[in-house]
Design a protein around this motif. Structure first.
Motif, PDB file in Angstrom:
ATOM      1  N   UNK A 132      -3.453   2.277  -2.940  1.00 44.40           N
ATOM      2  CA  UNK A 132      -3.139   3.467  -2.145  1.00 44.40           C
ATOM      3  C   UNK A 132      -4.204   3.729  -1.098  1.00 44.40           C
ATOM      4  N   UNK A 133      -3.794   4.475  -0.078  1.00 47.86           N
ATOM      5  CA  UNK A 133      -4.680   4.893   1.012  1.00 47.86           C
ATOM      6  C   UNK A 133      -4.544   6.399   1.170  1.00 47.86           C
ATOM      7  N   UNK A 134      -5.658   7.112   1.109  1.00 52.13           N
ATOM      8  CA  UNK A 134      -5.651   8.548   1.421  1.00 52.13           C
ATOM      9  C   UNK A 134      -6.048   8.665   2.885  1.00 52.13           C
ATOM     10  N   UNK A 135      -5.068   8.930   3.741  1.00 52.53           N
ATOM     11  CA  UNK A 135      -5.275   8.875   5.190  1.00 52.53           C
ATOM     12  C   UNK A 135      -5.596  10.240   5.775  1.00 52.53           C
ATOM     13  N   UNK A 188       1.467  -0.452  10.423  1.00 51.70           N
ATOM     14  CA  UNK A 188       0.937  -0.818  11.745  1.00 51.70           C
ATOM     15  C   UNK A 188      -0.594  -0.823  11.782  1.00 51.70           C
ATOM     16  N   UNK A 189      -1.221   0.175  11.175  1.00 53.68           N
ATOM     17  CA  UNK A 189      -2.672   0.334  11.268  1.00 53.68           C
ATOM     18  C   UNK A 189      -3.396  -0.444  10.167  1.00 53.68           C
ATOM     19  N   UNK A 190      -2.733  -0.604   9.027  1.00 54.83           N
ATOM     20  CA  UNK A 190      -3.336  -1.280   7.872  1.00 54.83           C
ATOM     21  C   UNK A 190      -4.710  -0.690   7.513  1.00 54.83           C
ATOM     22  N   UNK A 191      -4.750   0.604   7.233  1.00 49.33           N
ATOM     23  CA  UNK A 191      -6.039   1.224   6.883  1.00 49.33           C
ATOM     24  C   UNK A 191      -6.565   0.643   5.574  1.00 49.33           C
ATOM     25  N   UNK A 192      -7.883   0.576   5.420  1.00 50.04           N
ATOM     26  CA  UNK A 192      -8.448   0.026   4.181  1.00 50.04           C
ATOM     27  C   UNK A 192      -8.041   0.849   2.967  1.00 50.04           C
ATOM     28  N   UNK A 193      -7.840   0.169   1.852  1.00 50.96           N
ATOM     29  CA  UNK A 193      -7.445   0.857   0.624  1.00 50.96           C
ATOM     30  C   UNK A 193      -8.537   1.824   0.192  1.00 50.96           C
ATOM     31  N   UNK A 194      -8.119   2.949  -0.357  1.00 47.24           N
ATOM     32  CA  UNK A 194      -9.079   3.949  -0.809  1.00 47.24           C
ATOM     33  C   UNK A 194      -9.802   3.446  -2.051  1.00 47.24           C
ATOM     34  N   UNK A 203       0.848  -1.200   0.000  1.00 49.17           N
ATOM     35  CA  UNK A 203       0.000   0.000   0.000  1.00 49.17           C
ATOM     36  C   UNK A 203       0.879   1.245   0.000  1.00 49.17           C
ATOM     37  N   UNK A 204       0.410   2.269  -0.657  1.00 47.49           N
ATOM     38  CA  UNK A 204       1.010   3.600  -0.587  1.00 47.49           C
ATOM     39  C   UNK A 204       0.088   4.445   0.271  1.00 47.49           C
ATOM     40  N   UNK A 205       0.618   4.997   1.349  1.00 46.64           N
ATOM     41  CA  UNK A 205      -0.193   5.831   2.235  1.00 46.64           C
ATOM     42  C   UNK A 205       0.217   7.284   2.054  1.00 46.64           C
TER      43      UNK A 205
END
Length: 319
Positions: free
Chosen positions: A79-82, A114-120, A55-57
């Motif tokens: 990618x993830x838009x955090x 660490x958080x592994x946010x869901x992909x955008x 993933x790209x955060x």
């Protein structure tokens, strides 16, 4: 088990600036900087494609990250838009206080691991389609207003010819609204924000459409910046002994117009804004000034709600 999974992951953190992108690849310990333009982004994507990226955060800073995430989408890079608030909290949790461009990129990559946010789920074509549909809606609304004005000044024999046009325009506006609603339902990011925005009594589809399309910074900027982006933040007019009235200026007029119309409804059906409005008018403020002040309060509240991911609560409004 989680440690093993993390070792198999390759996370990229991107710190976005107006002129450059600072990129860190974890755990490969690769750091590089490119210009935030077509050439720099092309080079960054070429470099990232060499690795099996998990993933790209990247932080949601407004419009600055859009060209990069569009390039990621086109290159099939996940990618993830955090939310920058979440990254800031993560930095506090791990005790990171130092701040440089490289450290920020490393922090964002660590956050992703660490958080592994869901992909955008937001795709470039969805962003463009939302904007195009909203532009077409405004065009239809303008035509509808012009035809209504003509109908009022023309003789009855002529105004009857205008009614079929008004009916056709209304049907087209309804079709555009249905397409916008469908687009929101198909995109999780739009849907979550839309539900939060429309949980405010008096705020409906039109305001939500405008904020989703024309204010991607919503929830990612501070409250003063949010008010300034809409153009409802008062600015001082002082020079030496001269002290003029504080006035609003700039901002995004299309959003401000939509919110003005919504506030006309909100001060009728939302007890909190009704109270604020009447208190300001009773204090001698002109009605238009009181409405603008209510809009400023509204955008501040919506910005905080989207930032924190919470629905409307009347206690958010200070009396």
């Amino acid at each position: 088990m989680n440690t093993l999974n993390n070792q198999n992951e390759i996370n990229v953190g991107v710190d976005t600036g107006k002129t450059q992108l600072d990129i860190y690849i974890r755990p490969l310990d690769i750091y590089f900087t490119v210009e935030n333009n077509d050439g720099g982004i092309k080079h960054a994507i070429k470099t990232l494609k060499k690795h099996p990226i998990t993933r790209v955060t990247i932080e949601a800073t407004g419009r600055l990250e859009h060209p990069f995430i569009m390039a990621c989408a086109q290159a099939n890079i996940p990618f993830v838009v955090a939310n920058p608030v979440n990254i800031k909290r993560f930095a506090g949790a791990i005790g990171q206080k130092a701040k440089t461009d490289k450290l920020d990129a490393q922090l964002i990559a660590h956050f992703g691991e660490a958080i592994k946010p869901p992909l955008s789920s937001l795709k470039p074509e969805q962003m463009r389609l939302m904007s195009d549909l909203l532009s077409r809606r405004r065009q239809l609304m303008d035509m509808q207003t012009m035809e209504k004005n003509r109908s009022q000044i023309m003789p009855k024999t002529i105004s009857s010819l205008i009614k079929p046009i008004l009916t056709a325009l209304k049907n087209q506006i309804d079709k555009v609204d249905l397409k916008l609603q469908k687009l929101i339902k198909e995109c999780d990011e739009y849907k979550v924000k839309n539900d939060i925005i429309q949980s405010v009594p008096g705020v409906g589809n039109v305001v939500a459409f405008n904020l989703l399309s024309d204010m991607p910074e919503l929830g990612c900027v501070n409250n003063k910046e949010a008010a300034s982006l809409v153009g409802v933040a008062p600015f001082n007019r002082e020079s030496g002994a001269y002290q003029g009235k504080r006035m609003i200026r700039g901002g995004r007029p299309k959003i401000r117009t939509a919110m003005y119309m919504a506030m006309m409804s909100a001060i009728q059906c939302n007890p909190k804004f009704k109270t604020i409005y009447h208190r300001l008018v009773a204090a001698g403020k002109p009605k238009k000034v009181a409405i603008i002040a209510c809009i400023r309060k509204l955008i501040v509240i919506i910005n905080s709600m989207v930032r924190d991911g919470v629905m409307w609560d009347p206690k958010m409004v200070c009396n």
